[in-house]
Design a protein around this motif. Sequence first.
Motif, PDB file in Angstrom:
ATOM      1  N   PHE A 334       0.848  -1.191   0.000  1.00 34.75           N
ATOM      2  CA  PHE A 334       0.000   0.000   0.000  1.00 34.75           C
ATOM      3  C   PHE A 334       0.884   1.243   0.000  1.00 34.75           C
ATOM      4  O   PHE A 334       1.834   1.335   0.784  1.00 34.75           O
ATOM      5  CB  PHE A 334      -0.896  -0.016   1.239  1.00 34.75           C
ATOM      6  CG  PHE A 334      -1.835   1.146   1.347  1.00 34.75           C
ATOM      7  CD1 PHE A 334      -3.001   1.178   0.605  1.00 34.75           C
ATOM      8  CD2 PHE A 334      -1.560   2.205   2.200  1.00 34.75           C
ATOM      9  CE1 PHE A 334      -3.878   2.249   0.710  1.00 34.75           C
ATOM     10  CE2 PHE A 334      -2.422   3.278   2.308  1.00 34.75           C
ATOM     11  CZ  PHE A 334      -3.595   3.304   1.560  1.00 34.75           C
ATOM     12  N   ASP A 335       0.584   2.203  -0.865  1.00 35.73           N
ATOM     13  CA  ASP A 335       1.397   3.411  -0.987  1.00 35.73           C
ATOM     14  C   ASP A 335       0.708   4.554  -0.244  1.00 35.73           C
ATOM     15  O   ASP A 335      -0.141   5.265  -0.803  1.00 35.73           O
ATOM     16  CB  ASP A 335       1.591   3.765  -2.460  1.00 35.73           C
ATOM     17  CG  ASP A 335       2.638   4.844  -2.676  1.00 35.73           C
ATOM     18  OD1 ASP A 335       2.843   5.655  -1.753  1.00 35.73           O
ATOM     19  OD2 ASP A 335       3.248   4.870  -3.764  1.00 35.73           O
ATOM     20  N   ALA A 336       1.076   4.739   1.012  1.00 37.57           N
ATOM     21  CA  ALA A 336       0.447   5.775   1.835  1.00 37.57           C
ATOM     22  C   ALA A 336       0.748   7.171   1.310  1.00 37.57           C
ATOM     23  O   ALA A 336      -0.101   8.074   1.401  1.00 37.57           O
ATOM     24  CB  ALA A 336       0.915   5.646   3.281  1.00 37.57           C
ATOM     25  N   LYS A 337       1.946   7.384   0.774  1.00 39.64           N
ATOM     26  CA  LYS A 337       2.287   8.706   0.243  1.00 39.64           C
ATOM     27  C   LYS A 337       1.386   9.070  -0.927  1.00 39.64           C
ATOM     28  O   LYS A 337       0.946  10.217  -1.059  1.00 39.64           O
ATOM     29  CB  LYS A 337       3.759   8.732  -0.181  1.00 39.64           C
ATOM     30  CG  LYS A 337       4.737   8.718   0.981  1.00 39.64           C
ATOM     31  CD  LYS A 337       6.168   8.824   0.498  1.00 39.64           C
ATOM     32  CE  LYS A 337       7.142   8.834   1.679  1.00 39.64           C
ATOM     33  NZ  LYS A 337       8.554   8.900   1.241  1.00 39.64           N
ATOM     34  N   TRP A 338       1.091   8.070  -1.782  1.00 38.26           N
ATOM     35  CA  TRP A 338       0.196   8.332  -2.912  1.00 38.26           C
ATOM     36  C   TRP A 338      -1.175   8.745  -2.404  1.00 38.26           C
ATOM     37  O   TRP A 338      -1.767   9.721  -2.888  1.00 38.26           O
ATOM     38  CB  TRP A 338       0.065   7.082  -3.805  1.00 38.26           C
ATOM     39  CG  TRP A 338      -0.689   7.366  -5.078  1.00 38.26           C
ATOM     40  CD1 TRP A 338      -0.164   7.725  -6.276  1.00 38.26           C
ATOM     41  CD2 TRP A 338      -2.121   7.345  -5.237  1.00 38.26           C
ATOM     42  NE1 TRP A 338      -1.172   7.927  -7.188  1.00 38.26           N
ATOM     43  CE2 TRP A 338      -2.376   7.695  -6.584  1.00 38.26           C
ATOM     44  CE3 TRP A 338      -3.193   7.068  -4.406  1.00 38.26           C
ATOM     45  CZ2 TRP A 338      -3.671   7.779  -7.104  1.00 38.26           C
ATOM     46  CZ3 TRP A 338      -4.490   7.156  -4.911  1.00 38.26           C
ATOM     47  CH2 TRP A 338      -4.722   7.505  -6.244  1.00 38.26           C
ATOM     48  N   TRP A 339      -1.677   8.052  -1.411  1.00 39.86           N
ATOM     49  CA  TRP A 339      -2.998   8.365  -0.888  1.00 39.86           C
ATOM     50  C   TRP A 339      -3.013   9.704  -0.163  1.00 39.86           C
ATOM     51  O   TRP A 339      -4.014  10.434  -0.208  1.00 39.86           O
ATOM     52  CB  TRP A 339      -3.490   7.236   0.014  1.00 39.86           C
ATOM     53  CG  TRP A 339      -4.068   6.113  -0.803  1.00 39.86           C
ATOM     54  CD1 TRP A 339      -3.478   4.935  -1.137  1.00 39.86           C
ATOM     55  CD2 TRP A 339      -5.362   6.100  -1.428  1.00 39.86           C
ATOM     56  NE1 TRP A 339      -4.319   4.183  -1.939  1.00 39.86           N
ATOM     57  CE2 TRP A 339      -5.480   4.868  -2.127  1.00 39.86           C
ATOM     58  CE3 TRP A 339      -6.424   7.000  -1.463  1.00 39.86           C
ATOM     59  CZ2 TRP A 339      -6.624   4.529  -2.851  1.00 39.86           C
ATOM     60  CZ3 TRP A 339      -7.568   6.661  -2.186  1.00 39.86           C
ATOM     61  CH2 TRP A 339      -7.658   5.441  -2.866  1.00 39.86           C
ATOM     62  N   MET A 340      -1.932  10.068   0.486  1.00 37.39           N
ATOM     63  CA  MET A 340      -1.861  11.393   1.107  1.00 37.39           C
ATOM     64  C   MET A 340      -2.008  12.492   0.059  1.00 37.39           C
ATOM     65  O   MET A 340      -2.691  13.491   0.271  1.00 37.39           O
ATOM     66  CB  MET A 340      -0.536  11.573   1.845  1.00 37.39           C
ATOM     67  CG  MET A 340      -0.453  10.894   3.198  1.00 37.39           C
ATOM     68  SD  MET A 340       1.173  11.146   3.964  1.00 37.39           S
ATOM     69  CE  MET A 340       1.225  12.936   4.082  1.00 37.39           C
ATOM     70  N   GLU A 341      -1.379  12.294  -1.082  1.00 39.08           N
ATOM     71  CA  GLU A 341      -1.380  13.311  -2.136  1.00 39.08           C
ATOM     72  C   GLU A 341      -2.693  13.355  -2.909  1.00 39.08           C
ATOM     73  O   GLU A 341      -3.084  14.412  -3.420  1.00 39.08           O
ATOM     74  CB  GLU A 341      -0.222  13.058  -3.105  1.00 39.08           C
ATOM     75  CG  GLU A 341       1.153  13.232  -2.471  1.00 39.08           C
ATOM     76  CD  GLU A 341       2.269  12.743  -3.371  1.00 39.08           C
ATOM     77  OE1 GLU A 341       1.969  12.283  -4.494  1.00 39.08           O
ATOM     78  OE2 GLU A 341       3.445  12.804  -2.952  1.00 39.08           O
ATOM     79  N   HIS A 342      -3.383  12.212  -3.003  1.00 37.51           N
ATOM     80  CA  HIS A 342      -4.557  12.132  -3.875  1.00 37.51           C
ATOM     81  C   HIS A 342      -5.868  11.891  -3.146  1.00 37.51           C
ATOM     82  O   HIS A 342      -6.924  11.854  -3.779  1.00 37.51           O
ATOM     83  CB  HIS A 342      -4.356  11.010  -4.909  1.00 37.51           C
ATOM     84  CG  HIS A 342      -3.203  11.215  -5.833  1.00 37.51           C
ATOM     85  ND1 HIS A 342      -1.920  10.824  -5.514  1.00 37.51           N
ATOM     86  CD2 HIS A 342      -3.124  11.778  -7.058  1.00 37.51           C
ATOM     87  CE1 HIS A 342      -1.112  11.119  -6.513  1.00 37.51           C
ATOM     88  NE2 HIS A 342      -1.813  11.706  -7.460  1.00 37.51           N
ATOM     89  N   ALA A 343      -5.813  11.726  -1.833  1.00 34.91           N
ATOM     90  CA  ALA A 343      -6.999  11.272  -1.097  1.00 34.91           C
ATOM     91  C   ALA A 343      -8.203  12.187  -1.274  1.00 34.91           C
ATOM     92  O   ALA A 343      -9.325  11.707  -1.488  1.00 34.91           O
ATOM     93  CB  ALA A 343      -6.662  11.130   0.389  1.00 34.91           C
ATOM     94  N   ASP A 344      -8.009  13.495  -1.194  1.00 35.73           N
ATOM     95  CA  ASP A 344      -9.161  14.402  -1.237  1.00 35.73           C
ATOM     96  C   ASP A 344      -9.934  14.253  -2.540  1.00 35.73           C
ATOM     97  O   ASP A 344     -11.167  14.083  -2.535  1.00 35.73           O
ATOM     98  CB  ASP A 344      -8.710  15.855  -1.057  1.00 35.73           C
ATOM     99  CG  ASP A 344      -8.224  16.139   0.356  1.00 35.73           C
ATOM    100  OD1 ASP A 344      -8.516  15.319   1.258  1.00 35.73           O
ATOM    101  OD2 ASP A 344      -7.542  17.158   0.552  1.00 35.73           O
ATOM    102  N   ALA A 345      -9.220  14.300  -3.649  1.00 32.61           N
ATOM    103  CA  ALA A 345      -9.889  14.218  -4.952  1.00 32.61           C
ATOM    104  C   ALA A 345     -10.497  12.842  -5.190  1.00 32.61           C
ATOM    105  O   ALA A 345     -11.629  12.717  -5.678  1.00 32.61           O
ATOM    106  CB  ALA A 345      -8.903  14.554  -6.072  1.00 32.61           C
ATOM    107  N   VAL A 346      -9.751  11.793  -4.822  1.00 37.89           N
ATOM    108  CA  VAL A 346     -10.241  10.428  -5.054  1.00 37.89           C
ATOM    109  C   VAL A 346     -11.429  10.111  -4.152  1.00 37.89           C
ATOM    110  O   VAL A 346     -12.418   9.514  -4.598  1.00 37.89           O
ATOM    111  CB  VAL A 346      -9.102   9.406  -4.845  1.00 37.89           C
ATOM    112  CG1 VAL A 346      -9.646   7.981  -4.905  1.00 37.89           C
ATOM    113  CG2 VAL A 346      -8.021   9.594  -5.910  1.00 37.89           C
TER     114      VAL A 346
END
Length: 356
Positions: A334-346
């Motif tokens: 799981f890529d937590a950094k990716w989700w930190m950067e994209h979580a709001d929009a996704v």
Amino acid sequence: MNCRLTACASYCLMLLTTTVPARAAEALTVVSYGGQYTASQAKAQYEPFTAKTGIGIQSVDYNGGLAELIAQVRSGTVSWDVVDVEQQDLERGCADGLFVKVDPTSLPAGSDGAPAKADFLPGALQPCGVGSVVWSNVIAFNQTAFPGAKPKTLEDFFDLKAFPGKRGLPKRPNALLEWALMADGVAAKDVYAILSTPEGLDRAFAKLETIKDQAVFWETGAQMIQLLADGEVAISAAYNGRIQGAITDDKKPLAIIWDRQIWNADYYAIVAGTKRQDIAKAFIAFATGTQPLAMQTRYLSYGPVRRSAQALVDPSLAPSLPTAPGNFQSALAFDAKWWMEHADAVNERYAAWLSQ
């Protein structure tokens, strides 16, 4: 123990090799999630640490997140010493100065002599945290729903023709979008790069759309188990620990599909501003050693983050762990950094998709 010769490292070594009387001033407050999880930590880590050092552990439960930590650190009234955090919170907390940096060279070698950096799984050593357990998002099914051939692969989860029945989906997109892309033919190593593009995100939602009319959405792990056990869904996105507990403890006819599990880790982190930083470092060095990590698998079906610990797991328990070689072969981290950067929009798009 591969400590550098600093005063702190020497103190850590002293704590781990001597037994001293417990004193109230030296009691360490360790914060975790409660229930069976904290019970496994107490048996494998807290109690052995106290027995070895004489330092007591005060266990505190919380529901995760950073709100209480922010309040303590910002006000300068820190009462927590060590906190068990998920990777997403570790990343945020480290960036915001809530946690103390950890030197991986202060951690002991594995029981096989491997240095900590080589012994821990990739990503398990972070600037502000040391990994403790591996848990996974998996696909699970009710065996009675498939009296003939059983689903075995991620693709089977999306195959309504060969494996008909209701699908359990979480009300949050984490891990689900990754699965959608992999089931649509994307290699695990390319998932986050493709998911970062508008076309990749469209592709993931298009794949989810193929099963939406058979989907039942759940919010909690307890709800997910209930849906599966009662037969309201035939197959579901799930958490491995919850499913294994239902199988082992409650004798539910459930099974796990390990194919392309998405693994995550929990970490021990030291709270910035604690007056017991040296003891906290000694505790983490002990708790994430080979033996305590292997012992924890006796009480909970989470995998150890050290390779040397996996080698010491009871062979009868190993197949139920996400880190077992056969289960881990196709795993995606799981890529937590990716989700930190994209979580709001996704998350916003996923919420809109749920409401359509």
